[in-house]
Structure formats: C-alpha cells, structure tokens
Design a protein around this motif. Structure first.
Motif, PDB file in Angstrom:
ATOM      1  N   THR A  72       5.366  -6.566  -2.668  1.00 56.01           N
ATOM      2  CA  THR A  72       6.818  -6.432  -2.705  1.00 56.01           C
ATOM      3  C   THR A  72       7.224  -4.968  -2.804  1.00 56.01           C
ATOM      4  O   THR A  72       8.158  -4.525  -2.134  1.00 56.01           O
ATOM      5  CB  THR A  72       7.393  -7.224  -3.896  1.00 56.01           C
ATOM      6  OG1 THR A  72       6.923  -8.564  -3.818  1.00 56.01           O
ATOM      7  CG2 THR A  72       8.897  -7.219  -3.884  1.00 56.01           C
ATOM      8  N   PHE A  73       6.512  -4.197  -3.626  1.00 59.62           N
ATOM      9  CA  PHE A  73       6.815  -2.773  -3.783  1.00 59.62           C
ATOM     10  C   PHE A  73       6.586  -2.007  -2.488  1.00 59.62           C
ATOM     11  O   PHE A  73       7.416  -1.195  -2.078  1.00 59.62           O
ATOM     12  CB  PHE A  73       5.965  -2.187  -4.913  1.00 59.62           C
ATOM     13  CG  PHE A  73       6.152  -0.705  -5.095  1.00 59.62           C
ATOM     14  CD1 PHE A  73       7.374  -0.195  -5.500  1.00 59.62           C
ATOM     15  CD2 PHE A  73       5.112   0.171  -4.841  1.00 59.62           C
ATOM     16  CE1 PHE A  73       7.558   1.166  -5.661  1.00 59.62           C
ATOM     17  CE2 PHE A  73       5.287   1.532  -5.001  1.00 59.62           C
ATOM     18  CZ  PHE A  73       6.507   2.036  -5.410  1.00 59.62           C
ATOM     19  N   VAL A  74       5.470  -2.279  -1.816  1.00 57.17           N
ATOM     20  CA  VAL A  74       5.157  -1.563  -0.577  1.00 57.17           C
ATOM     21  C   VAL A  74       6.162  -1.899   0.525  1.00 57.17           C
ATOM     22  O   VAL A  74       6.494  -1.041   1.345  1.00 57.17           O
ATOM     23  CB  VAL A  74       3.709  -1.880  -0.134  1.00 57.17           C
ATOM     24  CG1 VAL A  74       3.459  -1.471   1.296  1.00 57.17           C
ATOM     25  CG2 VAL A  74       2.729  -1.203  -1.064  1.00 57.17           C
ATOM     26  N   GLU A  75       6.673  -3.103   0.537  1.00 59.75           N
ATOM     27  CA  GLU A  75       7.629  -3.510   1.558  1.00 59.75           C
ATOM     28  C   GLU A  75       9.070  -3.140   1.205  1.00 59.75           C
ATOM     29  O   GLU A  75       9.975  -3.359   2.000  1.00 59.75           O
ATOM     30  CB  GLU A  75       7.528  -5.017   1.793  1.00 59.75           C
ATOM     31  CG  GLU A  75       6.209  -5.421   2.405  1.00 59.75           C
ATOM     32  CD  GLU A  75       6.016  -6.917   2.497  1.00 59.75           C
ATOM     33  OE1 GLU A  75       6.809  -7.670   1.876  1.00 59.75           O
ATOM     34  OE2 GLU A  75       5.068  -7.337   3.174  1.00 59.75           O
ATOM     35  N   SER A  76       9.278  -2.523   0.042  1.00 56.70           N
ATOM     36  CA  SER A  76      10.642  -2.194  -0.387  1.00 56.70           C
ATOM     37  C   SER A  76      11.137  -0.913   0.276  1.00 56.70           C
ATOM     38  O   SER A  76      10.363  -0.065   0.716  1.00 56.70           O
ATOM     39  CB  SER A  76      10.703  -2.022  -1.909  1.00 56.70           C
ATOM     40  OG  SER A  76      10.051  -0.826  -2.297  1.00 56.70           O
ATOM     41  N   SER A  77      12.445  -0.781   0.317  1.00 60.66           N
ATOM     42  CA  SER A  77      13.046   0.420   0.908  1.00 60.66           C
ATOM     43  C   SER A  77      12.842   1.638   0.014  1.00 60.66           C
ATOM     44  O   SER A  77      12.777   2.762   0.507  1.00 60.66           O
ATOM     45  CB  SER A  77      14.534   0.194   1.182  1.00 60.66           C
ATOM     46  OG  SER A  77      15.205  -0.137  -0.014  1.00 60.66           O
ATOM     47  N   LEU A 136      -3.133  -0.369   1.492  1.00 60.18           N
ATOM     48  CA  LEU A 136      -4.348  -1.121   1.787  1.00 60.18           C
ATOM     49  C   LEU A 136      -4.532  -2.266   0.792  1.00 60.18           C
ATOM     50  O   LEU A 136      -4.878  -3.383   1.170  1.00 60.18           O
ATOM     51  CB  LEU A 136      -5.561  -0.193   1.754  1.00 60.18           C
ATOM     52  CG  LEU A 136      -6.881  -0.790   2.192  1.00 60.18           C
ATOM     53  CD1 LEU A 136      -6.791  -1.259   3.644  1.00 60.18           C
ATOM     54  CD2 LEU A 136      -7.988   0.241   2.055  1.00 60.18           C
ATOM     55  N   HIS A 137      -4.272  -1.997  -0.485  1.00 59.95           N
ATOM     56  CA  HIS A 137      -4.383  -3.049  -1.505  1.00 59.95           C
ATOM     57  C   HIS A 137      -3.333  -4.139  -1.290  1.00 59.95           C
ATOM     58  O   HIS A 137      -3.634  -5.334  -1.401  1.00 59.95           O
ATOM     59  CB  HIS A 137      -4.231  -2.449  -2.903  1.00 59.95           C
ATOM     60  CG  HIS A 137      -4.237  -3.472  -3.990  1.00 59.95           C
ATOM     61  ND1 HIS A 137      -5.379  -4.104  -4.403  1.00 59.95           N
ATOM     62  CD2 HIS A 137      -3.224  -3.989  -4.730  1.00 59.95           C
ATOM     63  CE1 HIS A 137      -5.078  -4.974  -5.350  1.00 59.95           C
ATOM     64  NE2 HIS A 137      -3.778  -4.912  -5.576  1.00 59.95           N
ATOM     65  N   ALA A 138      -2.112  -3.731  -0.981  1.00 59.15           N
ATOM     66  CA  ALA A 138      -1.018  -4.699  -0.869  1.00 59.15           C
ATOM     67  C   ALA A 138      -1.073  -5.502   0.420  1.00 59.15           C
ATOM     68  O   ALA A 138      -0.814  -6.709   0.412  1.00 59.15           O
ATOM     69  CB  ALA A 138       0.317  -3.976  -0.962  1.00 59.15           C
ATOM     70  N   LEU A 139      -1.414  -4.867   1.534  1.00 63.50           N
ATOM     71  CA  LEU A 139      -1.314  -5.522   2.830  1.00 63.50           C
ATOM     72  C   LEU A 139      -2.661  -5.912   3.421  1.00 63.50           C
ATOM     73  O   LEU A 139      -2.724  -6.604   4.438  1.00 63.50           O
ATOM     74  CB  LEU A 139      -0.561  -4.619   3.811  1.00 63.50           C
ATOM     75  CG  LEU A 139       0.837  -4.201   3.335  1.00 63.50           C
ATOM     76  CD1 LEU A 139       1.452  -3.210   4.315  1.00 63.50           C
ATOM     77  CD2 LEU A 139       1.745  -5.390   3.131  1.00 63.50           C
ATOM     78  N   GLY A 140      -3.742  -5.438   2.819  1.00 64.56           N
ATOM     79  CA  GLY A 140      -5.080  -5.827   3.268  1.00 64.56           C
ATOM     80  C   GLY A 140      -5.519  -5.114   4.527  1.00 64.56           C
ATOM     81  O   GLY A 140      -4.846  -4.216   5.045  1.00 64.56           O
TER      82      GLY A 140
END
Length: 106
Positions: free
Chosen positions: A42-47, A96-100
């Motif tokens: 969620t954090f990585v995909e946030s604005s 890499l951790h968040a999205l694989g």
C-alpha cells in the motif's frame, strides 16, 4: 423509460459496490501475505511514495548540475551522492519487497 432508468441505477449501484469491495480488499492480506506485506504494498503504491521519489530525482538532478558546473562545495556534493544512493537503494529494496519479482517485468 422508467424501467430503463431503474436498470441503469441498478448497474451503477452494482459497480459502486464492486469498486468498494475491490478497494477494501486492496488493504486485506491475500493468500500468504502478512499485515506488513500489505503495508509495504500500500505504501509503495501511494502517491506520497511516488512524490517523494520524484522529489529525490529532482534533488539528484540539481546535484548533478552542481557537479558539472564544478561548484566548489565538495562536502555538499559528497553528502548528496551518498544520500541519493542510499535513498534509491532503499526505494529499490522496498519496491522489490512490496511488489515481488514480477515488478521487474511489469
């Protein structure tokens, strides 16, 4: 005419419910995900994350301009290079951790 309007309202209501469910499921662990995995995704995909990364790109560009123009501030340039490198390494590891591994091919 009235039936058509009711059908359109019903379709709109179904879409609204589906949108809400998909947004809610975005914040729920899926499969073998933990709560921390959901937080990172969620954090990585946030604005906010994207804006922070963009701001660091601008700062990096300013630092490169200072280096090219040979401005005599070696401490600032050396510090900036280390900070920028650390930031982008951390960003890469977080993504890499968040999205694989799929993130590499997307």
């Amino acid at each position: 005419m009235k039936e058509e309007r009711e059908r359109q309202e019903l379709c709109r209501a179904r879409r609204t419910i589906q949108d809400r469910r998909s947004r809610q499921s975005q914040f729920q662990p899926q499969g073998d995900e933990t709560a921390m995995d959901v937080f990172f995704r969620t954090f990585v995909e946030s604005s906010i994350f994207e804006l922070g990364t963009g701001a660091m790109i601008v700062y990096s560009t300013i630092t490169m301009v200072l280096e090219v123009d040979q401005v005599d501030v070696p401490f600032l340039i050396n510090f900036s290079e280390a900070m920028i490198t650390s930031f982008f390494l951390t960003e890469w590891i977080t993504r890499l951790h968040a999205l694989g591994r799929d993130w590499f091919s997307s």
